[in-house]
Scaffold this motif. Structure first.
Motif, PDB file in Angstrom:
ATOM      1  N   VAL A  19      28.014  15.050   2.011  1.00  0.00           N
ATOM      2  CA  VAL A  19      28.042  16.537   3.182  1.00  0.00           C
ATOM      3  C   VAL A  19      27.981  15.740   4.192  1.00  0.00           C
ATOM      4  O   VAL A  19      27.793  14.433   4.362  1.00  0.00           O
ATOM      5  N   GLU A  20      28.578  16.951   5.217  1.00  0.00           N
ATOM      6  CA  GLU A  20      29.283  16.183   6.451  1.00  0.00           C
ATOM      7  C   GLU A  20      27.764  16.715   6.972  1.00  0.00           C
ATOM      8  O   GLU A  20      27.112  17.502   7.218  1.00  0.00           O
ATOM      9  N   THR A  21      27.554  15.167   7.933  1.00  0.00           N
ATOM     10  CA  THR A  21      26.312  15.051   8.495  1.00  0.00           C
ATOM     11  C   THR A  21      26.454  15.759  10.177  1.00  0.00           C
ATOM     12  O   THR A  21      27.563  15.169  10.825  1.00  0.00           O
ATOM     13  N   PRO A  22      25.060  15.989  10.655  1.00  0.00           N
ATOM     14  CA  PRO A  22      24.948  16.360  11.885  1.00  0.00           C
ATOM     15  C   PRO A  22      25.748  15.337  12.718  1.00  0.00           C
ATOM     16  O   PRO A  22      24.400  14.231  12.883  1.00  0.00           O
ATOM     17  N   GLU A  42      22.837  10.436   8.902  1.00  0.00           N
ATOM     18  CA  GLU A  42      23.428  10.157   7.448  1.00  0.00           C
ATOM     19  C   GLU A  42      21.953  10.159   7.039  1.00  0.00           C
ATOM     20  O   GLU A  42      21.804  10.226   5.452  1.00  0.00           O
ATOM     21  N   ASP A  43      20.936  10.273   7.364  1.00  0.00           N
ATOM     22  CA  ASP A  43      19.824  10.633   6.347  1.00  0.00           C
ATOM     23  C   ASP A  43      20.164  12.155   5.768  1.00  0.00           C
ATOM     24  O   ASP A  43      18.916  12.440   4.665  1.00  0.00           O
ATOM     25  N   HIS A  44      20.862  13.042   5.741  1.00  0.00           N
ATOM     26  CA  HIS A  44      21.401  13.879   5.377  1.00  0.00           C
ATOM     27  C   HIS A  44      21.897  14.038   4.237  1.00  0.00           C
ATOM     28  O   HIS A  44      22.081  14.963   3.576  1.00  0.00           O
ATOM     29  N   GLN A  45      22.602  13.066   3.941  1.00  0.00           N
ATOM     30  CA  GLN A  45      22.697  12.871   2.207  1.00  0.00           C
ATOM     31  C   GLN A  45      21.939  13.059   1.130  1.00  0.00           C
ATOM     32  O   GLN A  45      20.641  12.924   1.321  1.00  0.00           O
ATOM     33  N   PRO A  46      22.558  14.046   0.169  1.00  0.00           N
ATOM     34  CA  PRO A  46      21.549  13.936  -1.011  1.00  0.00           C
ATOM     35  C   PRO A  46      20.443  12.630  -1.611  1.00  0.00           C
ATOM     36  O   PRO A  46      19.572  12.500  -2.110  1.00  0.00           O
ATOM     37  N   ALA A 278      11.975  13.596  12.234  1.00  0.00           N
ATOM     38  CA  ALA A 278      12.904  13.209  11.707  1.00  0.00           C
ATOM     39  C   ALA A 278      12.162  10.940  11.696  1.00  0.00           C
ATOM     40  O   ALA A 278      11.590  11.153  12.391  1.00  0.00           O
ATOM     41  N   VAL A 279      11.953  10.850  10.264  1.00  0.00           N
ATOM     42  CA  VAL A 279      11.115   9.600   9.855  1.00  0.00           C
ATOM     43  C   VAL A 279      12.557   8.682   9.434  1.00  0.00           C
ATOM     44  O   VAL A 279      12.860   9.181   8.163  1.00  0.00           O
ATOM     45  N   ALA A 280      12.681   7.865  10.409  1.00  0.00           N
ATOM     46  CA  ALA A 280      13.963   6.918   9.762  1.00  0.00           C
ATOM     47  C   ALA A 280      13.036   5.765   8.944  1.00  0.00           C
ATOM     48  O   ALA A 280      12.138   5.195   9.513  1.00  0.00           O
ATOM     49  N   GLU A 281      13.688   4.804   7.923  1.00  0.00           N
ATOM     50  CA  GLU A 281      13.553   4.094   7.500  1.00  0.00           C
ATOM     51  C   GLU A 281      13.963   2.702   8.627  1.00  0.00           C
ATOM     52  O   GLU A 281      14.599   3.136   9.819  1.00  0.00           O
ATOM     53  N   PRO A 282      13.389   1.381   8.650  1.00  0.00           N
ATOM     54  CA  PRO A 282      13.867   0.705   9.907  1.00  0.00           C
ATOM     55  C   PRO A 282      15.192  -0.185   9.872  1.00  0.00           C
ATOM     56  O   PRO A 282      15.960   0.153  10.953  1.00  0.00           O
ATOM     57  N   ALA A 283      15.613   0.032   8.458  1.00  0.00           N
ATOM     58  CA  ALA A 283      17.337  -0.611   8.760  1.00  0.00           C
ATOM     59  C   ALA A 283      17.957   1.381   9.281  1.00  0.00           C
ATOM     60  O   ALA A 283      19.060   1.595  10.132  1.00  0.00           O
ATOM     61  N   GLY A 284      17.485   2.026   9.222  1.00  0.00           N
ATOM     62  CA  GLY A 284      18.426   3.320   9.574  1.00  0.00           C
ATOM     63  C   GLY A 284      18.349   3.459  11.096  1.00  0.00           C
ATOM     64  O   GLY A 284      18.671   3.784  11.938  1.00  0.00           O
ATOM     65  N   ALA A 285      16.814   2.799  11.253  1.00  0.00           N
ATOM     66  CA  ALA A 285      17.120   2.981  13.034  1.00  0.00           C
ATOM     67  C   ALA A 285      17.299   1.752  14.188  1.00  0.00           C
ATOM     68  O   ALA A 285      17.154   2.053  14.615  1.00  0.00           O
ATOM     69  N   ALA A 312      25.147   6.594  17.881  1.00  0.00           N
ATOM     70  CA  ALA A 312      24.222   5.231  16.667  1.00  0.00           C
ATOM     71  C   ALA A 312      24.271   5.968  15.553  1.00  0.00           C
ATOM     72  O   ALA A 312      23.876   7.379  16.011  1.00  0.00           O
ATOM     73  N   VAL A 313      23.997   5.333  14.787  1.00  0.00           N
ATOM     74  CA  VAL A 313      24.219   5.800  13.520  1.00  0.00           C
ATOM     75  C   VAL A 313      23.161   5.745  12.882  1.00  0.00           C
ATOM     76  O   VAL A 313      21.847   4.620  12.268  1.00  0.00           O
ATOM     77  N   LEU A 314      22.275   7.294  12.682  1.00  0.00           N
ATOM     78  CA  LEU A 314      21.218   6.590  11.394  1.00  0.00           C
ATOM     79  C   LEU A 314      21.130   7.135   9.533  1.00  0.00           C
ATOM     80  O   LEU A 314      21.541   7.812   9.410  1.00  0.00           O
ATOM     81  N   SER A 315      20.991   4.988   9.718  1.00  0.00           N
ATOM     82  CA  SER A 315      22.114   4.792   8.339  1.00  0.00           C
ATOM     83  C   SER A 315      21.358   5.587   7.229  1.00  0.00           C
ATOM     84  O   SER A 315      21.733   5.101   5.614  1.00  0.00           O
ATOM     85  N   GLY A 316      19.463   5.979   7.296  1.00  0.00           N
ATOM     86  CA  GLY A 316      18.693   5.887   6.063  1.00  0.00           C
ATOM     87  C   GLY A 316      17.177   6.639   6.347  1.00  0.00           C
ATOM     88  O   GLY A 316      17.201   6.022   7.719  1.00  0.00           O
ATOM     89  N   ALA A 317      16.632   6.772   5.492  1.00  0.00           N
ATOM     90  CA  ALA A 317      15.719   7.474   5.736  1.00  0.00           C
ATOM     91  C   ALA A 317      14.620   6.935   4.267  1.00  0.00           C
ATOM     92  O   ALA A 317      13.681   8.061   4.533  1.00  0.00           O
ATOM     93  N   ASN A 318      14.813   6.029   3.219  1.00  0.00           N
ATOM     94  CA  ASN A 318      14.182   6.343   2.235  1.00  0.00           C
ATOM     95  C   ASN A 318      13.167   5.220   2.487  1.00  0.00           C
ATOM     96  O   ASN A 318      13.212   3.422   1.946  1.00  0.00           O
TER      97      ASN A 318
END
Length: 514
Positions: A19-22, A42-46, A278-285, A312-318
């Protein structure tokens, strides 16, 4: 080369799965830094990570080729991953009608294994670390005819990740700089090649952890190099060697690399939560931590002002939930709102009160004490800071003026990770002790393997273990030996990454007798 990537990015079919993320403004942080800060979500991806983009772009080509050949039903793909790449491949394969096998280390947290299975992937657990799992995946691909899907060093994966930049520049074409997290370099490469083709004046800045800076090392050497070891806190970017193709693109299109500490990453996780809930994973922040560091440094020179727009890119939230325990403990240090010290005080009544008076009423966040002799004691103390570096200088001056012997341990990783929890653990007698720090795999039998290999050969004098939800924990262990040469051959055979830390000043202060 740039034109090829540009075409691939513009025509990418990733939106069949992604999806296009905000792009969201962070008002509190913007006000604090004195510039406009925006976060690409990018944490908004499926799959809660950008990795879906590269995986789908790659697998779409695999599926198209198989469809043309009439072999789609029998086409199998395989990859190795302990996290976000695994979920991206699993979901992409499911949508495209491919059969996906994901090789994951047996140390992978169950939440990630379940997520991959939930997206339709066939999970095969093998090995205790990514490298073992990856070798097995490559071997299986050779033996079974499955197509191996690399996590980052692949032109199609890079192009898929570049779609993040296409969206970003459409959402804001007035940016001064874009901060991108770097692990293997796929996201940086894909975004950088697009940004420099469309808006070459926008600075592209890669961000790496201090303890996993493989791109910085490669740029200094002029070629990819393999790091001896990497830190594990930001496990999504814990990569020892930058991808070959990614490095070529980084050399051409990345303007700068910023490195940050684990504490600074923790502070960025807190900033994201406070501004966006929002809660980011370490790599995401990671990228936001680099943005903060860059903005603070360049605001002093006037290069960053209220009109400056940074993204900045919030790359993930796993995120493994247990990791939050570590984050909450360390974010104050990362924000320079706390400092920790080792201080020697007199062993006498009223000593602690006088020490607190020396601090001028500042709040004490932690206080660990151990009797050292009839006339002195060592304390491990945390002090709340309201005014960052300026107040830290005032505290150190006050301690100096009062005649205290002290060490600032705010940047001492061993002190913050282990020693603060072990103050008072001195042996009852002088011992010949060598102390090591290990990365310890989280799988059944790992501890017994350690003890069976070493426990009956040498007296273990110290053992402290702490895990923060990662696949690998951290161990500090002492052995009663005179010289490291007596044991290091056996440590090599054990196979756990380790380093000698017997010379660490916080260990000597709090955990040794005499």
């Amino acid at each position: 080369m740039q034109q090829h990537y540009l075409r691939e990015i513009l025509l990418s079919p990733v939106y069949q799965a992604a999806v296009e993320t905000p792009l969201q403004t962070m008002p509190k942080l913007s006000k604090r830094l004195g510039c406009q800060v925006e976060l690409k979500r990018e944490d908004h991806q499926p799959v809660y990570s950008f990795k879906l983009r590269g995986a789908f772009h790659k697998l779409h080509k695999v599926a198209a080729k198989a469809t043309a050949a009439g072999t789609l039903d029998s086409t199998r793909v395989i990859c190795a991953s302990a996290g976000n790449h695994a979920q991206g491949v699993a979901l992409s394969a499911s949508k495209l009608g491919l059969h996906a096998t994901i090789v994951m280390p047996i140390t992978t947290p169950e939440i990630k294994v379940s997520a991959v299975r939930g997206f339709g992937g066939n999970v095969l657990l093998h090995g205790t670390a990514f490298d073992e799992a990856n070798r097995h995946a490559i071997e299986l691909a050779k033996n079974t005819g499955a197509i191996y899907i690399p996590p980052f060093d692949d032109v199609d994966v890079i192009a898929g990740q570049g779609t993040v930049a296409k969206e970003l520049l459409t959402q804001n074409n007035q940016l001064s700089a874009v901060f991108i997290p770097v692990g293997g370099g796929g996201l940086l490469a894909g975004m950088a090649v697009y940004i420099k083709a469309v808006l070459p004046n926008v600075r592209v800045i890669g961000v790496e952890p201090d303890d996993a800076a493989c791109l910085e090392a490669a740029l200094k050497a002029g070629e990819p190099v393999t790091l001896d070891r990497v830190g594990l806190f930001a496990d999504g970017v814990a990569v020892k060697r930058i991808g070959t193709e990614n490095f070529k693109l980084a050399q051409l299109f990345c303007d700068e690399v910023v490195t940050v500490s684990s504490d600074e990453i923790c502070a960025a996780i807190k900033d994201i939560f406070e501004d966006l809930r929002a809660v980011a994973e370490p790599a995401g922040a990671l990228a936001l931590a680099g943005l903060k560091k860059y903005a603070q440094q360049h605001s002093q020179t006037g290069d960053v002002t209220e009109q400056t727009q940074l993204a900045a890119v919030l790359s993930g939230a796993n995120l493994n939930f247990d990791t939050l325990r570590y984050v909450s403990e360390r974010c104050e240090l990362g924000e320079k709102k706390e400092a920790v010290f080792a201080v020697t005080i007199p062993e006498e009544k009223g000593s602690f009160r006088r020490f607190c008076q020396t601090l001028g009423g500042r709040a004490i966040t932690e206080f660990n004490y151990r009797y050292a002799s009839d006339n002195k004691a060592h304390i491990f103390v945390g002090i709340k800071l309201r005014n960052g570096a300026q107040e830290l200088a005032q505290v150190t001056q006050a301690l100096t003026d009062a005649g205290y012997q002290f060490q600032d341990l705010s940047d001492d990783e061993l002190a913050k990770l282990h020693v603060r929890h072990m103050v008072g653990g001195m042996p009852p007698r002088l011992v010949n002790e060598q102390v090591y720090q290990f990365n310890f795999p989280e799988y059944p039998g790992a501890l017994m393997n350690f003890l069976n290999t070493l426990g009956e050969k040498w007296n273990i004098t110290l053992f402290h273990y702490r895990n923060h939800g990662a696949a690998t924990g951290d161990v500090m262990a002492g052995f009663e030996i005179a010289e490291p040469s007596e044991i290091e051959g056996h440590l090599e055979a054990l196979g756990y990454p380790y380093q000698l830390v017997s010379g660490n000043s916080s260990y000597k202060t709090f955990l040794t007798a005499g």
